[in-house]
Write a protein that holds these residues in place. Sequence first.
Motif, PDB file in Angstrom:
ATOM      1  N   LEU A 161     -20.116  -5.549   4.950  1.00 53.75           N
ATOM      2  CA  LEU A 161     -21.470  -5.039   4.474  1.00 53.75           C
ATOM      3  C   LEU A 161     -22.080  -6.280   4.198  1.00 53.75           C
ATOM      4  N   GLU A 162     -23.473  -6.133   4.549  1.00 56.18           N
ATOM      5  CA  GLU A 162     -24.400  -6.985   3.808  1.00 56.18           C
ATOM      6  C   GLU A 162     -25.529  -6.377   3.746  1.00 56.18           C
ATOM      7  N   PRO A 163     -26.742  -7.063   3.015  1.00 54.62           N
ATOM      8  CA  PRO A 163     -28.089  -6.569   2.857  1.00 54.62           C
ATOM      9  C   PRO A 163     -28.781  -6.483   4.537  1.00 54.62           C
ATOM     10  N   GLY A 189     -27.790  -6.125  -5.390  1.00 54.61           N
ATOM     11  CA  GLY A 189     -27.899  -7.503  -5.258  1.00 54.61           C
ATOM     12  C   GLY A 189     -26.872  -8.361  -6.021  1.00 54.61           C
ATOM     13  N   ASP A 190     -25.679  -7.719  -6.352  1.00 54.08           N
ATOM     14  CA  ASP A 190     -24.542  -8.441  -7.019  1.00 54.08           C
ATOM     15  C   ASP A 190     -24.084  -9.626  -5.954  1.00 54.08           C
ATOM     16  N   LEU A 191     -23.931  -9.176  -4.674  1.00 58.11           N
ATOM     17  CA  LEU A 191     -23.030  -9.908  -3.754  1.00 58.11           C
ATOM     18  C   LEU A 191     -23.967  -9.963  -2.412  1.00 58.11           C
ATOM     19  N   ASP A 192     -23.608 -10.682  -1.787  1.00 55.66           N
ATOM     20  CA  ASP A 192     -24.481 -10.820  -0.374  1.00 55.66           C
ATOM     21  C   ASP A 192     -23.619 -10.419   0.700  1.00 55.66           C
ATOM     22  N   VAL A 193     -22.158 -10.410   0.619  1.00 53.34           N
ATOM     23  CA  VAL A 193     -21.421  -9.785   1.668  1.00 53.34           C
ATOM     24  C   VAL A 193     -20.301  -9.284   1.013  1.00 53.34           C
ATOM     25  N   ALA A 194     -19.635  -8.243   1.663  1.00 55.31           N
ATOM     26  CA  ALA A 194     -18.439  -7.591   1.233  1.00 55.31           C
ATOM     27  C   ALA A 194     -17.607  -7.312   2.274  1.00 55.31           C
ATOM     28  N   VAL A 195     -16.424  -7.556   2.049  1.00 53.66           N
ATOM     29  CA  VAL A 195     -15.214  -6.824   3.004  1.00 53.66           C
ATOM     30  C   VAL A 195     -14.504  -5.803   2.450  1.00 53.66           C
ATOM     31  N   ALA A 196     -14.734  -4.518   2.936  1.00 50.41           N
ATOM     32  CA  ALA A 196     -14.144  -3.380   2.261  1.00 50.41           C
ATOM     33  C   ALA A 196     -13.515  -2.346   3.123  1.00 50.41           C
ATOM     34  N   GLY A 197     -12.437  -1.828   2.784  1.00 50.81           N
ATOM     35  CA  GLY A 197     -11.743  -0.883   3.476  1.00 50.81           C
ATOM     36  C   GLY A 197     -10.290  -0.773   2.953  1.00 50.81           C
ATOM     37  N   GLY A 198      -9.479  -0.246   3.582  1.00 52.27           N
ATOM     38  CA  GLY A 198      -8.047  -0.110   3.277  1.00 52.27           C
ATOM     39  C   GLY A 198      -7.071  -0.425   3.913  1.00 52.27           C
ATOM     40  N   LEU A 242     -22.112  -0.263  -3.722  1.00 54.67           N
ATOM     41  CA  LEU A 242     -23.122  -0.419  -4.840  1.00 54.67           C
ATOM     42  C   LEU A 242     -23.207  -1.898  -5.317  1.00 54.67           C
ATOM     43  N   ARG A 243     -22.392  -2.614  -4.981  1.00 51.99           N
ATOM     44  CA  ARG A 243     -22.469  -4.124  -5.556  1.00 51.99           C
ATOM     45  C   ARG A 243     -23.458  -4.878  -4.738  1.00 51.99           C
ATOM     46  N   VAL A 244     -23.455  -4.763  -3.245  1.00 56.56           N
ATOM     47  CA  VAL A 244     -24.189  -5.335  -2.458  1.00 56.56           C
ATOM     48  C   VAL A 244     -25.755  -4.590  -2.494  1.00 56.56           C
ATOM     49  N   ALA A 245     -25.880  -3.431  -2.686  1.00 56.25           N
ATOM     50  CA  ALA A 245     -27.207  -2.833  -3.048  1.00 56.25           C
ATOM     51  C   ALA A 245     -27.817  -3.107  -3.980  1.00 56.25           C
ATOM     52  N   MET A 263     -32.905  -1.180  -5.326  1.00 55.88           N
ATOM     53  CA  MET A 263     -31.660  -1.082  -4.287  1.00 55.88           C
ATOM     54  C   MET A 263     -31.820  -1.401  -3.093  1.00 55.88           C
ATOM     55  N   ARG A 264     -31.134  -2.512  -2.599  1.00 51.76           N
ATOM     56  CA  ARG A 264     -31.317  -2.996  -1.197  1.00 51.76           C
ATOM     57  C   ARG A 264     -30.601  -2.116  -0.051  1.00 51.76           C
ATOM     58  N   ARG A 265     -31.093  -1.839   0.984  1.00 51.49           N
ATOM     59  CA  ARG A 265     -30.561  -1.468   2.225  1.00 51.49           C
ATOM     60  C   ARG A 265     -29.040  -2.247   2.517  1.00 51.49           C
ATOM     61  N   VAL A 266     -28.103  -1.420   3.097  1.00 50.10           N
ATOM     62  CA  VAL A 266     -26.815  -2.095   3.251  1.00 50.10           C
ATOM     63  C   VAL A 266     -26.377  -1.814   4.778  1.00 50.10           C
ATOM     64  N   ALA A 267     -26.306  -2.699   5.521  1.00 54.32           N
ATOM     65  CA  ALA A 267     -25.882  -2.757   6.659  1.00 54.32           C
ATOM     66  C   ALA A 267     -24.519  -3.105   7.049  1.00 54.32           C
ATOM     67  N   VAL A 268     -23.738  -2.144   8.055  1.00 56.99           N
ATOM     68  CA  VAL A 268     -22.488  -2.407   8.302  1.00 56.99           C
ATOM     69  C   VAL A 268     -22.477  -3.199   9.589  1.00 56.99           C
TER      70      VAL A 268
END
Length: 411
Positions: free
Chosen positions: A239-241, A178-187, A173-176, A1-6
Amino acid sequence: MRRVAVTGMGLVSPLGHSAAEAFDAARAGRSAIHRLEAPFTHRLAAPLATTVQFNGADHFDPPKLRMLDRVSQFALVAASRALDDAQAQLTDAERCRTGVFVGTGMGGINSIDEGYQTLYADNSDRIKPFMILLGMYNAPAAWIGIENKFTGPNLTYSTACSSSAVAIGEAWLRVARGDLDVAVAGGAEAPLAFGSLKAWEALRTLAVIDQANPSASCKPFSKNRSGMVLGEGAAMLVLEPWERAVARGATIHGELIGYGLFTDGGHITRPSVEGQAAAMRAALQSAGIEAAEVDAINAHGTGTQANDSVETAAIKAVFGERASRIPISATKALHGHLLGATSALECVMSFMAMQHSVALPTLHLDQADPACDLDYVPQVAREGVPIRTMLSSSFAFGGTNAVLALRAAPG
């Protein structure tokens, strides 16, 4: 699992239009709760809300605006602000590995309510041609993907009050992995339509008006608490690695280190100590940390009689005798309950609190409740509190309990 930075945080919130502005208001104890002004408020028992100073025409041209419910407008602007904050200059290849994960509890309820008004009150068949597109729950996420040409997974989560915690956790989970390199997440949430407010009122979970001070009507963990106050807005994270963020010299706001998810199996509205405690333990296990490492908690803290006492007992079950020494903030007394967007806003507030070594206040806690006897940082922010690791908890109708484990960026 990769570390995930905000690396990006964007807001459209009752407390402000940036993370810094909202945090400053929360730190100063400026409640956004007020008497709601609308043509229908005379039909509400307690016309209270937290609202956003926002005009869609300032952000979208008329043809686009006709296709956007208020919830999608919020989502698009918050996502744009988060991406700008992250200084995300993505190539076409990277856009293919960028996902969008959005939580919402009520979707385009304003447009749906307006459509029902046309049909049933006005007895007219003149429904807007874009009604389905305005009202569908996945519209906010879809528009973020379309506007930014993100072709990775585009997913919407609707688990009531924990929706955006689930969205952020699933993105992590997806970024950690390795499925994705970047995610925009929220509500995103815009629930202040008349029909929505009357439905919540009928459920008897909304606060009564504090006649002396309407802005103090939401009183988490106080013995005289009477319920929650609904609000609107959106909050988005990028979110990104960790390695990717460091390599490109990005400003890192903090790190997502874990995500706990556990579902009550007993009642659709009644929370359980076991379910909330299990979600917190799952977040700790996911993060690979011990309970002793948690420095502060952002509580769900709705201000309802049922939740606040149950949440207190759940924290005690997880942290034992140490529970009384952990500063716990319930910021819904400030920004209201944004339903599906609340978790994301509280996540942003938690990262800001860690950056500034501040435990945010739980406002309007003026009557001690023996069933809620932990350190809720009453009334005034606590400065100079070293916070390295936090939990941010969200517990929902339907029983989906989600907890995010957060870590401060290295100083």
